[in-house]
Design a protein around this motif. Structure first.
Motif, PDB file in Angstrom:
ATOM      1  N   LEU A 174      41.326  37.704  31.680  1.00 39.95           N
ATOM      2  CA  LEU A 174      41.154  38.377  32.963  1.00 39.95           C
ATOM      3  C   LEU A 174      41.502  39.854  32.847  1.00 39.95           C
ATOM      4  O   LEU A 174      40.759  40.721  33.313  1.00 39.95           O
ATOM      5  CB  LEU A 174      42.021  37.706  34.029  1.00 39.95           C
ATOM      6  N   LEU A 175      42.619  40.153  32.203  1.00 41.72           N
ATOM      7  CA  LEU A 175      43.032  41.548  32.056  1.00 41.72           C
ATOM      8  C   LEU A 175      42.013  42.337  31.239  1.00 41.72           C
ATOM      9  O   LEU A 175      41.686  43.485  31.575  1.00 41.72           O
ATOM     10  CB  LEU A 175      44.405  41.626  31.393  1.00 41.72           C
ATOM     11  N   LYS A 176      41.483  41.738  30.177  1.00 43.25           N
ATOM     12  CA  LYS A 176      40.472  42.423  29.365  1.00 43.25           C
ATOM     13  C   LYS A 176      39.263  42.806  30.207  1.00 43.25           C
ATOM     14  O   LYS A 176      38.674  43.876  30.036  1.00 43.25           O
ATOM     15  CB  LYS A 176      40.028  41.525  28.212  1.00 43.25           C
ATOM     16  N   ASN A 177      38.895  41.932  31.135  1.00 43.02           N
ATOM     17  CA  ASN A 177      37.676  42.139  31.912  1.00 43.02           C
ATOM     18  C   ASN A 177      37.853  43.085  33.100  1.00 43.02           C
ATOM     19  O   ASN A 177      36.872  43.663  33.581  1.00 43.02           O
ATOM     20  CB  ASN A 177      37.145  40.796  32.412  1.00 43.02           C
ATOM     21  N   VAL A 178      39.096  43.222  33.588  1.00 42.27           N
ATOM     22  CA  VAL A 178      39.293  44.038  34.797  1.00 42.27           C
ATOM     23  C   VAL A 178      40.071  45.317  34.538  1.00 42.27           C
ATOM     24  O   VAL A 178      40.303  46.093  35.470  1.00 42.27           O
ATOM     25  CB  VAL A 178      40.013  43.223  35.901  1.00 42.27           C
ATOM     26  N   LYS A 179      40.463  45.566  33.298  1.00 40.48           N
ATOM     27  CA  LYS A 179      41.342  46.706  33.031  1.00 40.48           C
ATOM     28  C   LYS A 179      40.714  48.041  33.409  1.00 40.48           C
ATOM     29  O   LYS A 179      41.432  49.013  33.683  1.00 40.48           O
ATOM     30  CB  LYS A 179      41.761  46.716  31.562  1.00 40.48           C
ATOM     31  N   HIS A 180      39.377  48.100  33.444  1.00 37.73           N
ATOM     32  CA  HIS A 180      38.717  49.350  33.823  1.00 37.73           C
ATOM     33  C   HIS A 180      38.717  49.557  35.337  1.00 37.73           C
ATOM     34  O   HIS A 180      38.369  50.639  35.812  1.00 37.73           O
ATOM     35  CB  HIS A 180      37.275  49.347  33.316  1.00 37.73           C
ATOM     36  N   GLN A 181      39.123  48.527  36.100  1.00 40.10           N
ATOM     37  CA  GLN A 181      39.112  48.635  37.558  1.00 40.10           C
ATOM     38  C   GLN A 181      40.504  48.752  38.160  1.00 40.10           C
ATOM     39  O   GLN A 181      40.633  49.092  39.337  1.00 40.10           O
ATOM     40  CB  GLN A 181      38.427  47.402  38.175  1.00 40.10           C
ATOM     41  N   VAL A 182      41.536  48.443  37.377  1.00 36.43           N
ATOM     42  CA  VAL A 182      42.891  48.390  37.919  1.00 36.43           C
ATOM     43  C   VAL A 182      43.806  49.356  37.173  1.00 36.43           C
ATOM     44  O   VAL A 182      43.456  49.887  36.118  1.00 36.43           O
ATOM     45  CB  VAL A 182      43.460  46.957  37.830  1.00 36.43           C
ATOM     46  N   THR A 183      44.982  49.562  37.742  1.00 37.04           N
ATOM     47  CA  THR A 183      45.994  50.403  37.096  1.00 37.04           C
ATOM     48  C   THR A 183      47.320  49.649  37.063  1.00 37.04           C
ATOM     49  O   THR A 183      47.507  48.655  37.766  1.00 37.04           O
ATOM     50  CB  THR A 183      46.180  51.730  37.857  1.00 37.04           C
ATOM     51  N   ASN A 184      48.228  50.147  36.242  1.00 39.38           N
ATOM     52  CA  ASN A 184      49.586  49.602  36.131  1.00 39.38           C
ATOM     53  C   ASN A 184      49.618  48.084  35.933  1.00 39.38           C
ATOM     54  O   ASN A 184      50.357  47.372  36.624  1.00 39.38           O
ATOM     55  CB  ASN A 184      50.414  49.967  37.374  1.00 39.38           C
ATOM     56  N   PRO A 185      48.831  47.559  34.996  1.00 39.62           N
ATOM     57  CA  PRO A 185      48.854  46.107  34.794  1.00 39.62           C
ATOM     58  C   PRO A 185      50.142  45.648  34.104  1.00 39.62           C
ATOM     59  O   PRO A 185      50.651  46.321  33.204  1.00 39.62           O
ATOM     60  CB  PRO A 185      47.640  45.865  33.896  1.00 39.62           C
ATOM     61  N   VAL A 186      50.653  44.527  34.548  1.00 46.25           N
ATOM     62  CA  VAL A 186      51.822  43.894  33.929  1.00 46.25           C
ATOM     63  C   VAL A 186      51.462  42.432  33.683  1.00 46.25           C
ATOM     64  O   VAL A 186      51.151  41.692  34.624  1.00 46.25           O
ATOM     65  CB  VAL A 186      53.067  43.982  34.826  1.00 46.25           C
TER      66      VAL A 186
END
Length: 279
Positions: free
Chosen positions: A222-234
């Motif tokens: 999920l993180l790989k697929n949405v990292k371009h849309q979100v910030t500050n992922p944990v």
């Protein structure tokens, strides 16, 4: 461009006056043709109210803005025996399909065959011309049906940007084991336990969403697929937390999510729908 401009004016006025789309559309259509009777219903469509909304009608035309609702409508029309003109568009691409209960495959039969590639209007947008083209195909099918013509299950696809058109007869995709139109239907999208549940979390300005069908998801993917849309992922073994615009989202492995920054379930559902395709 004149029609697009008129539409923009109508919805611009709606936004300024905080008028629901259903009512704004009703008023505008009555201005165009005062001889027709229109009922504007401001209501969230779900499995518990869809039958009441469509029963007694000759045909249902799909104008929903998400695939989950289309599947709910599909279950209801098959159960009630009402013809359904499915339509969907995203980007420059559109699809239409007439569904005749008892005769043609239903939308559930085609779940693994529709070439939408997980795209949504939220992620890639949609251009106005394909909306007009898709609606034109749907209305043409509607008129043919109401005039007594027998419709074949032709999946019509159009990519207006690439000037590509295709017609596919999907008769052979009718599935006798389909849980909606098969030999032993259970109408899964009408079942309360299979529907998305939303809860406003008291005092937290947040909404929790729980998918009806329990599954285990990969938070890493999920993180790989949405990292371009979100910030500050944990990311940890239990959850993925990230920031999207003014909202903080927490995703869990079982498909649950908590949307912080709103107590509006409709807003939370829209945000969740944007990301659930990447789960």
């Amino acid at each position: 461009m004149e029609q697009f401009t008129k539409a923009a004016i109508v919805y611009g006025r709606r936004c300024k006056k905080k008028i629901p789309k259903a009512i704004a559309a009703k008023k505008r259509l009555e201005q165009i043709n005062s001889e027709i009777t229109i009922e504007g219903i401001v209501e969230d469509v779900h499995g518990l109210n869809i039958a009441e909304l469509i029963k007694g009608h000759s045909v249902v035309v799909d104008a929903t803005d998400n695939f989950e609702t289309s599947l709910i409508v599909n279950d209801a029309v098959v159960k009630l025996g009402i013809p359904f003109i499915f339509g969907a568009c995203v980007g420059s691409y559109g699809l239409t399909l007439p569904i005749i209960p008892g005769e043609t495959p239903c939308l559930h039969c085609l779940l693994n065959h529709l070439p939408m590639d997980g795209m949504t209007c939220d992620t890639v947008g949609v251009i106005s011309p394909i909306v007009q083209v898709t609606a034109a195909y749907q209305i043409t099918q509607l008129l043919r049906l109401l005039s007594g013509e027998l419709l074949s299950p032709i999946l019509q696809s159009v990519d207006i940007w690439k000037s590509e058109n295709a017609e596919i007869n999907v008769t052979k995709l009718k599935n006798i084991h389909c849980p909606t139109c098969g030999e032993h239907p259970s109408y899964p999208f009408l079942q309360f336990e299979n529907q998305m549940k939303t809860d406003v979390l008291c005092g937290r300005d947040a909404v929790q969403l729980r998918p009806g069908l329990s599954q285990t998801y990969s938070l890493v993917d999920l993180l790989k697929n949405v990292k371009h849309q979100v910030t500050n992922p944990v990311l940890n073994p239990y959850l993925l937390s990230c920031q999207f615009e003014d909202y903080r989202i927490v995703f869990f492995k079982d498909g649950r999510a908590i949307i912080h920054g709103t107590n509006e379930t409709k807003t939370a559902r829209a945000i969740y729908s944007r990301f659930i395709q990447y789960y």
